[in-house]
Each structure stands twice: as C-alpha cells, then as structure tokens.
Design a protein around this motif. Structure first.
Motif, PDB file in Angstrom:
ATOM      1  N   PRO A 603      39.278  20.604  -4.141  1.00  0.00           N
ATOM      2  CA  PRO A 603      39.940  19.289  -4.156  1.00  0.00           C
ATOM      3  C   PRO A 603      40.009  18.620  -2.788  1.00  0.00           C
ATOM      4  N   VAL A 604      40.154  19.427  -1.718  1.00  0.00           N
ATOM      5  CA  VAL A 604      40.248  18.837  -0.374  1.00  0.00           C
ATOM      6  C   VAL A 604      38.923  18.202   0.054  1.00  0.00           C
ATOM      7  N   ASP A 605      37.818  18.551  -0.620  1.00  0.00           N
ATOM      8  CA  ASP A 605      36.509  17.989  -0.253  1.00  0.00           C
ATOM      9  C   ASP A 605      36.464  16.475  -0.444  1.00  0.00           C
ATOM     10  N   GLU A 606      37.198  15.975  -1.425  1.00  0.00           N
ATOM     11  CA  GLU A 606      37.231  14.528  -1.635  1.00  0.00           C
ATOM     12  C   GLU A 606      37.827  13.818  -0.422  1.00  0.00           C
ATOM     13  N   TYR A 607      38.859  14.396   0.151  1.00  0.00           N
ATOM     14  CA  TYR A 607      39.459  13.819   1.360  1.00  0.00           C
ATOM     15  C   TYR A 607      38.545  14.041   2.561  1.00  0.00           C
ATOM     16  N   LEU A 608      37.921  15.201   2.590  1.00  0.00           N
ATOM     17  CA  LEU A 608      37.016  15.548   3.696  1.00  0.00           C
ATOM     18  C   LEU A 608      35.907  14.512   3.853  1.00  0.00           C
ATOM     19  N   MET A 609      35.287  14.137   2.738  1.00  0.00           N
ATOM     20  CA  MET A 609      34.127  13.252   2.815  1.00  0.00           C
ATOM     21  C   MET A 609      34.498  11.799   3.123  1.00  0.00           C
ATOM     22  N   GLN A 610      35.793  11.500   3.115  1.00  0.00           N
ATOM     23  CA  GLN A 610      36.227  10.181   3.550  1.00  0.00           C
ATOM     24  C   GLN A 610      36.216  10.070   5.074  1.00  0.00           C
ATOM     25  N   TYR A 611      36.216  11.237   5.741  1.00  0.00           N
ATOM     26  CA  TYR A 611      36.230  11.269   7.215  1.00  0.00           C
ATOM     27  C   TYR A 611      34.880  11.698   7.786  1.00  0.00           C
ATOM     28  N   LEU A 612      34.162  12.532   7.052  1.00  0.00           N
ATOM     29  CA  LEU A 612      32.855  13.003   7.530  1.00  0.00           C
ATOM     30  C   LEU A 612      31.783  12.033   7.022  1.00  0.00           C
ATOM     31  N   MET A 613      31.552  10.981   7.771  1.00  0.00           N
ATOM     32  CA  MET A 613      30.642   9.926   7.334  1.00  0.00           C
ATOM     33  C   MET A 613      29.187  10.244   7.651  1.00  0.00           C
ATOM     34  N   ASP A 614      28.952  10.969   8.741  1.00  0.00           N
ATOM     35  CA  ASP A 614      27.564  11.282   9.119  1.00  0.00           C
ATOM     36  C   ASP A 614      27.540  12.581   9.924  1.00  0.00           C
ATOM     37  N   TYR A 615      26.344  13.124  10.062  1.00  0.00           N
ATOM     38  CA  TYR A 615      26.135  14.353  10.833  1.00  0.00           C
ATOM     39  C   TYR A 615      24.704  14.342  11.364  1.00  0.00           C
ATOM     40  N   GLU A 616      24.575  14.480  12.687  1.00  0.00           N
ATOM     41  CA  GLU A 616      23.259  14.470  13.339  1.00  0.00           C
ATOM     42  C   GLU A 616      22.430  13.245  12.900  1.00  0.00           C
ATOM     43  N   ASP A 617      23.077  12.086  12.940  1.00  0.00           N
ATOM     44  CA  ASP A 617      22.424  10.805  12.600  1.00  0.00           C
ATOM     45  C   ASP A 617      22.000  10.713  11.128  1.00  0.00           C
ATOM     46  N   LYS A 618      22.512  11.589  10.299  1.00  0.00           N
ATOM     47  CA  LYS A 618      22.227  11.541   8.856  1.00  0.00           C
ATOM     48  C   LYS A 618      23.495  11.107   8.119  1.00  0.00           C
ATOM     49  N   LYS A 619      23.355  10.125   7.254  1.00  0.00           N
ATOM     50  CA  LYS A 619      24.484   9.633   6.473  1.00  0.00           C
ATOM     51  C   LYS A 619      24.691  10.509   5.238  1.00  0.00           C
ATOM     52  N   PHE A 620      25.938  10.628   4.825  1.00  0.00           N
ATOM     53  CA  PHE A 620      26.259  11.351   3.592  1.00  0.00           C
ATOM     54  C   PHE A 620      26.250  10.378   2.421  1.00  0.00           C
ATOM     55  N   GLN A 621      25.662  10.818   1.320  1.00  0.00           N
ATOM     56  CA  GLN A 621      25.566   9.978   0.130  1.00  0.00           C
ATOM     57  C   GLN A 621      26.064  10.750  -1.092  1.00  0.00           C
ATOM     58  N   ASN A 622      27.124  10.240  -1.706  1.00  0.00           N
ATOM     59  CA  ASN A 622      27.623  10.811  -2.950  1.00  0.00           C
ATOM     60  C   ASN A 622      26.709  10.329  -4.082  1.00  0.00           C
ATOM     61  N   VAL A 623      26.045  11.252  -4.771  1.00  0.00           N
ATOM     62  CA  VAL A 623      25.058  10.877  -5.788  1.00  0.00           C
ATOM     63  C   VAL A 623      25.698  10.301  -7.045  1.00  0.00           C
ATOM     64  N   SER A 624      27.046  10.329  -7.119  1.00  0.00           N
ATOM     65  CA  SER A 624      27.723   9.732  -8.277  1.00  0.00           C
ATOM     66  C   SER A 624      28.238   8.335  -7.955  1.00  0.00           C
ATOM     67  N   LYS A 625      27.836   7.803  -6.799  1.00  0.00           N
ATOM     68  CA  LYS A 625      28.271   6.460  -6.409  1.00  0.00           C
ATOM     69  C   LYS A 625      27.068   5.540  -6.233  1.00  0.00           C
ATOM     70  N   GLU A 626      27.367   4.270  -6.095  1.00  0.00           N
ATOM     71  CA  GLU A 626      26.332   3.269  -5.878  1.00  0.00           C
ATOM     72  C   GLU A 626      25.603   3.516  -4.554  1.00  0.00           C
ATOM     73  N   GLY A 627      24.403   2.987  -4.444  1.00  0.00           N
ATOM     74  CA  GLY A 627      23.678   3.016  -3.179  1.00  0.00           C
ATOM     75  C   GLY A 627      22.705   4.156  -3.045  1.00  0.00           C
ATOM     76  N   LEU A 628      22.495   4.929  -4.101  1.00  0.00           N
ATOM     77  CA  LEU A 628      21.565   6.053  -4.029  1.00  0.00           C
ATOM     78  C   LEU A 628      20.124   5.542  -3.955  1.00  0.00           C
ATOM     79  N   LYS A 629      19.399   6.031  -2.948  1.00  0.00           N
ATOM     80  CA  LYS A 629      18.000   5.636  -2.786  1.00  0.00           C
ATOM     81  C   LYS A 629      17.126   6.883  -2.817  1.00  0.00           C
ATOM     82  N   ILE A 630      16.189   6.913  -3.776  1.00  0.00           N
ATOM     83  CA  ILE A 630      15.275   8.064  -3.897  1.00  0.00           C
ATOM     84  C   ILE A 630      13.851   7.519  -3.804  1.00  0.00           C
ATOM     85  N   GLY A 631      13.343   7.459  -2.620  1.00  0.00           N
ATOM     86  CA  GLY A 631      11.984   6.962  -2.437  1.00  0.00           C
ATOM     87  C   GLY A 631      11.853   5.507  -2.869  1.00  0.00           C
ATOM     88  N   LYS A 632      10.629   5.089  -3.140  1.00  0.00           N
ATOM     89  CA  LYS A 632      10.339   3.727  -3.570  1.00  0.00           C
ATOM     90  C   LYS A 632       9.592   3.754  -4.897  1.00  0.00           C
TER      91      LYS A 632
END
Length: 815
Positions: A603-632
C-alpha cells in the motif's frame, strides 16, 4: 614561728577575698564566649589540613559517625543563602512527583568523571599534582550505608576550594537560567536537569540533606552542607577522614527513596547510564563466601567403643588420633564479606580502532547494547569516527529482525534505538533528531566530545552540531545498507556471479539483502517519501519483483540494464498482489512486446510513486494511467478515424457514469476494453486504499479521484460488432445495455469499486436471460403461502394434550 604566723594569716584572708571575684570573671567570660567558635589546634600541612585528623583511629571513626548521622547544619559553620534562581529550581525539584529520579546517580558520576578528567589533564604538565599511593588512583567509589540510609560517592578528582564550593553549589550561571526554570515548571521534564550546570541539584530528588566533602590541593578540606531550605553552610572539616584530594558526596535519603538502598538497583543504574565512563567505578558490595569455622563439641564425632583388634591396627588408630588432635576440627559456614566491585567492566569498543575489533566482539557488543539475547548476528554494522567541526565516534547496527510494532506507531513515537553519549556518559535514547524516523530501526550509539555534557533533548535539537552529526549518520547508515547488497552474491549480475563462484567465497552473506528487504524494505520506501535530499541514494536500495524477475528481487539499476532500445520510461503497475497483477489487462500488449513491468503490491507504494518521479533520467510510467507510449503505430490515425463514431456515441451513452472520454487503446491485446485514470489522479488501487481508511471522508476525496477514460481494443470482435450495431441503430436499447455492461465489467477488471453493484448485477442477469432466450418480461413464480400453517401446526404440537386433540384437524387442513 610567731614571726611568720601573722603574715600568713593576712595572706590567706586576702586570698579568700580575691577568689570569688576572679570566679565571677571566669564565669562571665564563659557566657560571653559560649557561641564563639574555638580556634582548633594547628596541625602540619602534610597531614591533609584536617585538625586532629589523625590523632587516633577511634577518634576518626567517632567523629565521622557523628558527622554522618546529623541532618542539621553545623552550628559553627559559615552560613550562606542560595541564589534566588537556585531556590526556585530546588523548590521545583523537591516538590516534583516525577518517576525518573534515577538520573541523580548519572549526574553525580558525570560530575565525578569531569573532576577526574581535569586532574588528569593537569597531571600531563605536573605529575606531582596527583600525589602518591591511593590518592593517585583516578577512580570513583560508591558506598552504601543501609542502616543510616546514606549513599556516598567519592572521586579523587581535582576537588574544590572553599570559594569553589560557594560558587559551584550555591549559584547557577546566569545564561538562560530563567528560561530553564520556566521550562521545568511547564513541562516537568527531568531530563532538562543536566543543563546549565544544575545536574548536582538532582540529588534533592532523593535526599533531604546533603553533605559535600572536598579537598583541593591549594586549600584545606571543607564540608558543604544543605537541607534544601534556602540556605547552605560551609565549614572546615574537622570530623571526617582526610580525602587527600577529591570530593565525597553523601546523600541522606528521603523515606520515599528507599529503593536506592539496594545494591542491585545501583548496579542497574550504573549499567544503564555510566557503563562506558572512562574511569573505573567501584561499589562497596556485599558477598557471601564459604569459610572454615571451628566445629562445636556437639558436632564432633563421638568416640564409639570398638572391639579389640590386632596390635598393628591399634597402633594405626593411635597415630590417626594423634594427628586429628593436632588439627583443630572445623566446618564450612556462610559469611558476608565486603569488597570493591568493578561495575563498568564492558569495554567501549567504539574508542578502539575498527581494524582491531573482531566480528565476535561486535556481535557481543550488539547483543549487550540492544538487549538482544538471541544467537543471531546483526546483518551489518558500521564503526567510524567523524572529524572536523564536530567530532564524534559512532557504531551503527542493522538488527537481524524488525520489531513487531515497528510501523504500528511510526508517526506517534519519539523513541529511537540510537543512544547518545557525551564523553562516554549516557545522555538519552530518545533523541529522534539524531536519525530520521525511517532509519529508527537501526541500533547503535554516538559518542561526542564536542557536545555539552548533560545536554537535554530539547536543547540538543537546537544545537548547531546536531545537523552535522545527523547528516553524517544518514550517509554512513545508507552506505552500510548499500554494502549489504554489494556483498550479497544473489545481488550480483551474471558476470559478477561467475567471479564470485570462482573466488569460492563463503555463502554466509548469500541472501542477506533479501532478508534485510523483507524486514525493513518499507522503511526505505518511507525514506524516499520523507527525505528529498537522499531520495536518489535511497532509490538505489529499492527492490521489487517484475514480469521478468522470476520471483526474485531486482533493483532499478538492473531494470534499466534490461530496458529495450528506445525505451524511455520505467513501466510499473500497482495492486494488491503479484498474482492479481500478472493477469491484469494493462500488461497484455507490454508483455507481448517483451517490455518489463515492475510490480508494486505494498500500500505504501502508491504514496512512494507520488514522490519518485524519475531515476537516472528515466521517467516512471504507471501502465494503468493515461500517457502510455509503446513504440509507434502507423495505423493509429486510421483506427481513430474508423472508430470515431463509436467512441463519440459511447461517451454520450456513459454521460451519467462521469466518463471523461472514450479512446482507442494501445495497451490491450485480448481484452475488449479497460478503464484508465488521468495521469495525476488516483489510480484504482489508490482509490481502494483511501476508501478503506477508517476515518475517510468520501466527499473530500472526490477532487483527488482521477478522471476515468474508457479505452477500447479496436481489434477485438466485440468492439467491431458493437461499432456495426451502433451504425445501424444508435438508439437501440440492447446496444446501450451492452455498452453500459461492458463499461462496468471493465471498471471491475481494472481494479475499481462499483458505485452501484445492484445495477451491474441486474444487467448481468438480463444478459443471461437474453442468452437463454428468456423473455425480458418473464415473471417470477409466486411462492405458495404455506408458511403460516406450518408455524401454527408446530406451535400446537408443543402444547401438550391440546396438541394431540388438534392433530387430526391439522392433518385435515393440510390435506
């Protein structure tokens, strides 16, 4: 003869006349001088500046006994008034009813240690200042007199002159004294008692009369005494044994402080507060030993008459008798003896070089420090010295197991497992500011030489050195945890694993980081939420399972090393369990295209991902939310155009469901549709967590719920068929019914809770009717009204004879 008789008589008459007057003068002088102090006879300075100090042993014992038994100020002593602030302070202490009175012994031992430190420092330039024999021994002695209820604490430190006694024990430094007294009055925190040099006055928590006997090399031996009535007295010591040098404090205990007359209690306090003082602390302790004592005549074996024997046997017996007669007959008995017992025999390993301390010593020290009596070793430890503006030594341990209540009162407790020492004097273990809460599971200690001794918790939080200490402790703690992972063979990559196998290292550290993560992983996640400065360092310690980890834990670095070429985002999904997430429709196309997705199931992971926005210049993307990009996909535009009518119609049909939009999905392979949320709103899992809170308010949560978007799979036959039917009959009731039912099913499959489960169930039943070719208007068969007759029958059966008579009619009615 006659010639001398007359003069002799006259002489006698004059003598008789003068004697009464002289007697009156002597008597008058005695009355005048009765209250005046009598100058004691002078003695040599070498004796210790104590008049009559060594006349006879019996005199010394007698005078000392008289001194120890008194509870009133000596009549011949010089009287002083306490400073007003001291009187206020003592009034608070004496009338306080708080339970933590134990600190008095800590304060007195700390003061004794300071005095010993001073004389040791002076002896570096002048060796003769220490003296000879016992006087040169730098130690602290504690002695208990249970009969007289007196505790004495003696040190051979620098001692105090008469001026020092007045200055040190009668006044308090002006700086901040009023603020201190006001704080004591409002909070009643006795831990404050060591601040501003008022530690000595803690004696009045347990004593109603105190004597301080002190001898400085530059002055005579004096006695300071007070019964806390606003005054104290100082007099030259002519009663007690010469100290040589140093100070002895005698506490005459109050009646309610009898617990401190127990040797075991004193040992416990020294063990808790002063275990690592730099000087030996001895207690005059009792001990039972077996001793040989003369046997009573009754106990001696009676000589029984024996039959006659040969002459040789008689000779042997006579010889044994002669030997026994020479040796006195004894027996063993218990006897109580007293001896000086060393109380602080545990070595302060943090003062030693880490290279000289063995693993066994660290483990033993951890068990002693943490009061952990199991046989498990700590997972890791860090022993270091910090230098610079703030100097301190520290030892940190990672326990093998987490306490069962580690997170139950996470935000409601100030308790820390880190003990603070100042110059090896224990101050407190409640300094939650030394380490952040997320590292409160660590055990250890910090010993600083630069912090003020006896500092209180409140004052330490404002101390400028605290931030520096805290910053260094956090860095060392995180390095220690990172080292567990680096030394764990299971954490190594394939190439590193081969090197480890070739080196034939022991398997002792195998799986250690997994063990750590299972016990304390939530603390690392809380650290990412709370500690922005160390967020990236903490992120390196994160571990999780993924779609490619085969049930093992993996890190963000390992995830990035396995990312597909061109992949810009780190994909993750949140839910209640790994098993549930593996079947999620959100993973269908990602898995098909061989993308790795992280599972977050805490359960704490939901709060965690509100603060951990990126890591090593890589953005985090929740696959159950809008904005998912898988190739072209070159056909995206064509698909959107061909399903434009369906999406527009479906959005209008679901207007009552607050659906924000209906779109073509790029994440589905086998499922006809799913419901996703807006990028910055709550996910379905977060909504479920918030709704399950005990004190949650649904009306206030509405603004945080993400906008819901229905995504459809354009390749699915159901969607294709629905598009055709909408074109033919957009107002058809069955088509609308199907559209609603598919949306509600997608909601449930996407992890959302249905607002109206009854409506969903009704639509399912209607769909079942249709599939079974049952008319929608088919009525439910009415139930026969036979219940009441059965109840009446059973009632009559239980009423005796009437029941027997009624039986035929009941049967008749039924027929």
């Amino acid at each position: 003869m006659r010639k001398w008789t007359v003069p002799a008589v006259l002489f006698l008459l004059c003598l008789l006349f003068l004697l009464p007057d002289q007697g009156r003068k002597i008597h008058a002088n005695a009355e005048v001088d009765a209250d005046a102090p009598v100058d004691p006879p002078k003695v040599e300075e070498k004796i210790g500046a104590v008049p009559n100090g060594l006349s006879t042993d019996s005199d010394v014992v007698k005078r000392e006994a008289e001194s120890m038994s008194r509870r009133t100020l000596r009549a011949t002593a010089e009287k002083f008034e306490f400073q007003a602030e001291v009187s206020r302070l003592m009034d608070i202490i004496i009338n306080s009813l708080y339970s933590n009175k134990d600190i008095f012994l800590r304060e007195l031992i700390s003061n004794a240690s300071d005095a010993l430190d001073k004389i040791r420092f002076l002896s570096l330039t002048d060796k003769e200042i220490l003296g000879e024999g016992d006087t040169a021994k730098l130690e602290i002695q504690i002695k208990l007199d249970k009969e007289k209820k007196i505790l004495s604490i003696r040190d051979r430190g620098i001692g105090m002159t008469k001026e020092d006694l007045v200055k040190n024990l009668g006044t308090i430094a002006k700086s901040g004294t009023s603020a201190f007294v006001e704080k004591m009055q409002t909070s009643g925190d006795l831990n404050l008692i060591g601040q501003f040099g008022v530690g000595f006055y803690s004696v009045y928590l347990v004593a109603d009369y105190v004597e301080v006997i002190s001898k400085h090399n530059d002055d005579k031996q004096y006695v300071w005494e007070s019964n806390a009535d606003g005054a104290f007295a100082i007099s030259e010591d002519v009663w007690n044994e010469p100290l040589g040098r140093g100070t002895e404090i005698r506490l005459h205990f109050r009646d309610e402080a009898q617990e401190y007359l127990n040797e075991s209690k004193l040992k416990e306090l020294v063990k808790k507060y002063s275990e690592f003082i730099n000087f030996p602390i001895y207690l005059w302790a009792s001990k039972e030993v077996d001793v040989e004592v003369p046997a009573d005549e009754e106990d001696s074996s009676d000589e029984d008459e024996k039959p006659e024997s040969s002459s040789s046997e008689e000779e042997e017996e006579d010889t044994e008798k002669e030997e026994n007669e020479k040796k006195p007959k004894t027996k063993k008995a218990k006897e109580t003896t007293y001896e000086w017992e060393l109380l602080n025999d545990v070595k302060a390993i943090w003062l030693r070089n880490p290279k000289e301390v063995t693993d066994e010593e660290y483990t033993k020290f951890y068990h002693s420090l943490a009061k952990d009596f199991s046989e498990e070793k700590p997972l890791a430890w860090s022993h270091f010295t910090a230098e610079g503006d703030v100097e301190f030594k520290a030892v940190l341990f990672v326990p093998p197991k987490a306490p069962h209540d580690l997170y139950e009162s996470y935000y409601n407790t100030n308790k820390s497992n880190l003990k603070l020492y100042v110059r090896r004097v224990f101050i407190s273990d409640e300094f939650d500011e030394l380490l952040p809460k997320y590292l409160s599971f660590l055990k250890g200690l910090v010993d600083s030489d630069t912090l003020p001794l006896n500092v209180s918790r409140e004052m330490l939080q404002q101390h400028s050195s605290l931030r520096t200490i805290k910053k260094k402790l956090i860095r060392k703690a995180l390095d220690m945890i990172r080292k567990i992972a680096e030394e764990d063979p299971d954490e190594a990559n394939d190439k590193e694993k081969k090197d480890v196998d070739e080196s034939n290292e022991s398997d002792e550290k195998k799986g250690q980081y997994t063990k750590f993560w299972n016990e304390f992983g939530k603390s690392i996640k809380l650290g990412i939420i709370e500690d922005a400065a160390n967020r990236n360092r903490l992120a390196k310690l994160l571990r999780f399972e993924t779609t490619k980890s085969d049930g093992k834990l993996t890190s963000l670095d390992q995830y990035i090393s396995r990312m597909k070429p061109g992949q810009k985002d780190i994909f993750y999904i949140t839910g209640t369990s790994k098993e549930q997430l593996e079947k999620s429709p959100f993973l269908e196309r990602l898995t098909k295209k061989n993308y790795e997705v992280i599972f977050f199931t805490d359960p704490v992971d939901e709060y965690l991902m509100q603060y951990l926005m990126d890591y090593e210049d890589k953005k985090f993307q929740n696959v159950s939310k809008e904005g998912l990009k898988i190739g072209k996909d070159s056909k995206d535009k064509e698909l959107k155009e061909s399903f434009k009518d369906l999406t527009k119609w479906w959005k209008g049909t679901l207007a009552s469901e607050n659906v924000d939009d209906v779109k073509i999905s790029n994440r589905l392979a086998n499922t006809p549709c799913v419901v996703v949320t807006s990028k910055y709103g709550w996910s379905a899992n977060m909504e479920r967590i918030m709704q399950s809170q005990t004190l949650s308010d649904s009306s206030k949560q509405a603004y945080m719920r993400g906008k819901r978007v229905l995504e459809i799979n354009p390749r699915h036959p159901i969607i294709k068929e629905l598009r055709e039917r909408v074109v033919k009959d957009p107002e058809g009731e069955s088509v609308k019914q199907t559209a609603h039912l598919m949306y509600q099913t997608a909601l449930m499959e996407s992890g959302f809770m249905l607002n109206d489960p009854k409506d969903f169930a009704s639509r399912i039943y209607d769909s079942v009717k249709s599939s079974l070719h049952i008319s929608p208007d088919a009525a439910i068969e009415e139930e026969e009204d036979a219940e009441e007759a059965e109840v009446e029958s059973s009632t009559k059966e239980g009423s005796g004879e009437d029941a027997e008579e009624a039986e035929p009619s009941s049967v008749k009615d039924e027929l």
